[in-house]
Design a protein around this motif. Structure first.
Motif, mmCIF file in Angstrom:
data_model
loop_
_atom_site.group_PDB
_atom_site.id
_atom_site.type_symbol
_atom_site.label_atom_id
_atom_site.label_comp_id
_atom_site.label_asym_id
_atom_site.label_seq_id
_atom_site.Cartn_x
_atom_site.Cartn_y
_atom_site.Cartn_z
ATOM 1 N N HIS A 13 39.189 32.895 35.608
ATOM 2 C CA HIS A 13 39.327 34.302 35.980
ATOM 3 C C HIS A 13 39.944 35.096 34.841
ATOM 4 O O HIS A 13 40.578 34.539 33.951
ATOM 5 C CB HIS A 13 40.202 34.440 37.224
ATOM 6 N N SER A 14 39.764 36.386 34.904
ATOM 7 C CA SER A 14 40.433 37.294 33.988
ATOM 8 C C SER A 14 41.831 37.546 34.539
ATOM 9 O O SER A 14 42.040 37.551 35.755
ATOM 10 C CB SER A 14 39.662 38.617 33.921
ATOM 11 N N HIS A 15 42.771 37.761 33.653
ATOM 12 C CA HIS A 15 44.134 38.033 34.129
ATOM 13 C C HIS A 15 44.195 39.335 34.936
ATOM 14 O O HIS A 15 45.116 39.517 35.728
ATOM 15 C CB HIS A 15 45.129 38.026 32.971
ATOM 16 N N SER A 16 43.210 40.183 34.801
ATOM 17 C CA SER A 16 43.138 41.384 35.642
ATOM 18 C C SER A 16 42.910 41.029 37.107
ATOM 19 O O SER A 16 43.187 41.822 37.993
ATOM 20 C CB SER A 16 41.995 42.296 35.176
ATOM 21 N N ASP A 17 42.386 39.839 37.345
ATOM 22 C CA ASP A 17 42.076 39.395 38.705
ATOM 23 C C ASP A 17 43.097 38.393 39.247
ATOM 24 O O ASP A 17 42.820 37.636 40.176
ATOM 25 C CB ASP A 17 40.681 38.753 38.723
ATOM 26 N N THR A 18 44.294 38.402 38.702
ATOM 27 C CA THR A 18 45.324 37.432 39.089
ATOM 28 C C THR A 18 45.661 37.501 40.572
ATOM 29 O O THR A 18 45.847 36.464 41.216
ATOM 30 C CB THR A 18 46.589 37.610 38.222
ATOM 31 N N VAL A 64 34.469 30.578 39.364
ATOM 32 C CA VAL A 64 34.777 31.760 38.563
ATOM 33 C C VAL A 64 34.889 32.964 39.488
ATOM 34 O O VAL A 64 34.093 33.128 40.407
ATOM 35 C CB VAL A 64 33.722 32.003 37.462
ATOM 36 N N ILE A 65 35.908 33.762 39.260
ATOM 37 C CA ILE A 65 36.019 35.027 39.972
ATOM 38 C C ILE A 65 35.178 36.018 39.186
ATOM 39 O O ILE A 65 35.514 36.381 38.052
ATOM 40 C CB ILE A 65 37.484 35.492 40.075
ATOM 41 N N SER A 73 35.493 39.053 29.552
ATOM 42 C CA SER A 73 36.535 38.166 29.027
ATOM 43 C C SER A 73 35.941 37.081 28.127
ATOM 44 O O SER A 73 35.090 36.294 28.551
ATOM 45 C CB SER A 73 37.288 37.494 30.181
ATOM 46 N N GLU A 74 36.438 37.015 26.914
ATOM 47 C CA GLU A 74 36.015 35.976 25.980
ATOM 48 C C GLU A 74 36.438 34.595 26.479
ATOM 49 O O GLU A 74 35.705 33.621 26.341
ATOM 50 C CB GLU A 74 36.631 36.263 24.609
ATOM 51 N N TRP A 75 37.639 34.498 27.085
ATOM 52 C CA TRP A 75 38.120 33.212 27.587
ATOM 53 C C TRP A 75 37.275 32.708 28.753
ATOM 54 O O TRP A 75 36.949 31.529 28.821
ATOM 55 C CB TRP A 75 39.593 33.297 27.997
ATOM 56 N N VAL A 76 36.923 33.598 29.669
ATOM 57 C CA VAL A 76 36.086 33.177 30.790
ATOM 58 C C VAL A 76 34.747 32.677 30.258
ATOM 59 O O VAL A 76 34.248 31.634 30.689
ATOM 60 C CB VAL A 76 35.905 34.326 31.817
ATOM 61 N N ALA A 77 34.174 33.387 29.294
ATOM 62 C CA ALA A 77 32.904 32.961 28.700
ATOM 63 C C ALA A 77 33.035 31.569 28.064
ATOM 64 O O ALA A 77 32.152 30.717 28.232
ATOM 65 C CB ALA A 77 32.436 33.980 27.665
#
Length: 91
Positions: A13-18, A64-65, A73-77
């Protein structure tokens, strides 16, 4: 009777979706599913990429959210690409 093994998932997930991620962790955990989430499991000073890769390798599934933030998000990718390379089911 042999106990049923616990399902293990890696939550990408992106930290925006914590906030959403935390709710999912609580719900999955209540149903006996072990969820790896970075804020709870990643140790300070850990080598980020190898720690995450190890957890994806050990997971039964990657969840994945899907959000606008995670799509950017580069990390999610990176996490999803590695999960694909490992042949992990992605939900």
């Amino acid at each position: 009777m042999t106990p049923r093994p616990t399902l293990t998932v890696f939550l990408s997930h992106s930290h925006s979706d914590t906030r959403v991620a935390r709710r999912l962790v609580r719900r999955f955990t209540a149903h006996g599913i072990h969820v790896w989430i970075d804020e709870r499991e990643l140790k300070p000073g850990a080598i980020l990429t190898s720690s995450i890769r190890d957890q994806i390798k050990d997971a039964d599934q990657v969840i994945v959210i899907a959000s606008k933030a995670s799509a950017q998000s580069e990390w999610v990718a990176r996490e999803l690409q590695f999960a694909r390379e490992q042949g992990k089911p992605i939900v």
